[in-house]
Design a protein around this motif. Structure first.
Motif, PDB file in Angstrom:
ATOM      1  N   ARG A  92       0.835  -1.130  -0.010  1.00 40.47           N
ATOM      2  CA  ARG A  92       0.160  -0.146   0.102  1.00 40.47           C
ATOM      3  C   ARG A  92       0.859   1.279   0.017  1.00 40.47           C
ATOM      4  NH1 ARG A  92      -2.550  -1.166   3.911  1.00 40.47           N
ATOM      5  NH2 ARG A  92      -1.540   0.037   5.693  1.00 40.47           N
ATOM      6  N   THR A  95       2.681   1.681  -3.709  1.00 40.90           N
ATOM      7  CA  THR A  95       1.674   1.913  -4.852  1.00 40.90           C
ATOM      8  C   THR A  95       0.657   3.188  -4.275  1.00 40.90           C
ATOM      9  OG1 THR A  95      -0.044   0.227  -3.998  1.00 40.90           O
ATOM     10  CG2 THR A  95       1.464  -0.550  -5.669  1.00 40.90           C
ATOM     11  N   GLN A  96      -0.129   2.988  -3.506  1.00 36.59           N
ATOM     12  CA  GLN A  96      -1.231   3.972  -3.091  1.00 36.59           C
ATOM     13  C   GLN A  96      -0.405   5.273  -2.675  1.00 36.59           C
ATOM     14  OE1 GLN A  96      -4.281   2.393  -0.733  1.00 36.59           O
ATOM     15  NE2 GLN A  96      -4.566   0.659  -1.862  1.00 36.59           N
ATOM     16  N   HIS A  98       2.533   6.164  -3.409  1.00 40.93           N
ATOM     17  CA  HIS A  98       3.437   6.867  -4.403  1.00 40.93           C
ATOM     18  C   HIS A  98       5.031   6.549  -3.871  1.00 40.93           C
ATOM     19  CE1 HIS A  98       0.019   8.003  -6.630  1.00 40.93           C
ATOM     20  NE2 HIS A  98      -0.462   8.797  -5.881  1.00 40.93           N
ATOM     21  N   GLN A 269      -3.934  12.009   5.169  1.00 42.84           N
ATOM     22  CA  GLN A 269      -5.356  11.734   5.492  1.00 42.84           C
ATOM     23  C   GLN A 269      -5.841  12.337   6.903  1.00 42.84           C
ATOM     24  OE1 GLN A 269      -5.488   7.429   5.924  1.00 42.84           O
ATOM     25  NE2 GLN A 269      -4.851   7.111   4.000  1.00 42.84           N
ATOM     26  N   ASP A 274      -2.332   6.777   8.016  1.00 47.67           N
ATOM     27  CA  ASP A 274      -2.236   5.412   7.682  1.00 47.67           C
ATOM     28  C   ASP A 274      -0.710   5.296   8.457  1.00 47.67           C
ATOM     29  OD1 ASP A 274      -1.866   2.877   6.577  1.00 47.67           O
ATOM     30  OD2 ASP A 274      -1.487   3.715   4.671  1.00 47.67           O
TER      31      ASP A 274
END
Length: 310
Positions: A92, A95-96, A98, A269, A274
């Motif tokens: 995560r 990819t998410q 970056h 967020q 996260d």
């Protein structure tokens, strides 16, 4: 009379060594005391080193352990081992969040700046260390003065200079800034190292017809490999963890480096952060630095000692 003139037998030579017994006994007592004092000092120094190692290693292990936990487990049981290895945190973050793009940008910037810093720094240091010319000492102390200049004082004029040259928010502009930022220490370190290298090898190359350029790149530069590795590791650590310069000179989201990416991941967020992905990204940023030091630790020590002792 002949019998009295004969040399003494083996039995008659026994008392001779007794004169040396006194000094032998006194020489044995002192090393025993020194050995005891040295043993106490070794125990104390090893104890301090063990405590220091624990203080350094424990946060790293805790970060690696936390990167495999869930967000709930991080807050409910922060010191316990993860119940399972959650590799989805790493995927995560990669990819998410970056982190893959930030990682690639960091490799490009640090790799280009490291090559440029070592090339330009070694050339300047070689000239300052091996050749005498008017202004030699002035240039040397000018580089040393650059080490004492805080970079925060140059941020505003540096930004306008980069803006006028259309280098703001570009990777090659950041590479040039990193090179200029790292050159003073590199020249200072390598100048002292080149002075310790033997001049006879360079003189032999000149006698064989080699030019100054060929002597530098084929003779002197390979001899300076330990020093290059040492200063390269120091520059790699400083450039990889650099945050202030990219924050001011590189605000393009597509060109951000790892340090900026970690901050972006922490605040993206809001209050619902996260945390597991953040620790996974933090470990990703630490792994290249740890790997580089583990691989080149012997060369770093060899470069430091070779540059300090003639």
């Amino acid at each position: 009379m002949k019998t009295t003139d004969t040399p003494p037998t083996g039995d008659a030579q026994i008392p001779a060594p007794r004169a040396a017994e006194g000094p032998v006994v006194t020489k044995v007592a002192a090393p025993v005391k020194e050995k005891r004092e040295g043993g106490v000092l070794n125990v104390f120094s090893h104890g301090v080193l063990i405590i220091w190692a624990i203080m350094v290693v424990m946060p790293l292990l805790w970060a690696v352990m936390t990167s495999f936990k869930t967000d709930r487990a991080i807050f409910t049981s922060p010191w316990s081992l993860p119940d399972a290895l959650h590799f989805d945190n790493w995927s995560r973050a990669w990819t998410q969040a970056h982190m893959s793009e930030y990682f690639l940008n960091t490799i490009v910037v640090v790799g280009g700046s490291l090559v440029g810093t070592l090339l330009l720094g070694s050339m300047a240091a070689y000239v300052l260390a091996r050749f005498e010319f008017p202004g030699n000492r002035f240039l040397y102390f000018l580089f040393i003065g650059g080490m004492s200049f805080p970079i925060i004082l140059a941020l505003v004029p540096l930004f306008y200079v980069m803006q006028n040259m259309a280098l703001v928010n570009t990777l090659h502009g950041l590479i040039l800034v990193y090179i200029a930022y790292s050159l003073p220490f590199t020249v200072f370190f390598l100048t002292a190292f080149f002075r310790t290298l033997p001049t006879s090898v360079a003189e032999a190359a000149f006698i064989d017809g080699a030019s100054h350029t060929r002597t530098f790149f084929q003779v002197m530069l390979p001899m300076a490999r330990p020093g290059l590795i040492s200063v390269g590791i120091f520059n790699f650590l400083g450039q990889w963890n650099q945050y202030l310069l990219p924050t001011v000179l590189n605000t393009d989201p597509d060109n951000k480096v790892l340090s900026q990416g970690l901050v972006q991941l922490a605040v993206s967020q809001g209050y619902k952060g996260d945390w597991s992905g953040l620790f996974a990204g933090l470990v990703m940023a630490m792994l290249p630095v740890l790997a580089a030091y583990i691989v080149f630790q012997r060369q770093v020590v060899a470069g430091l000692t070779a540059g300090a002792v003639k």
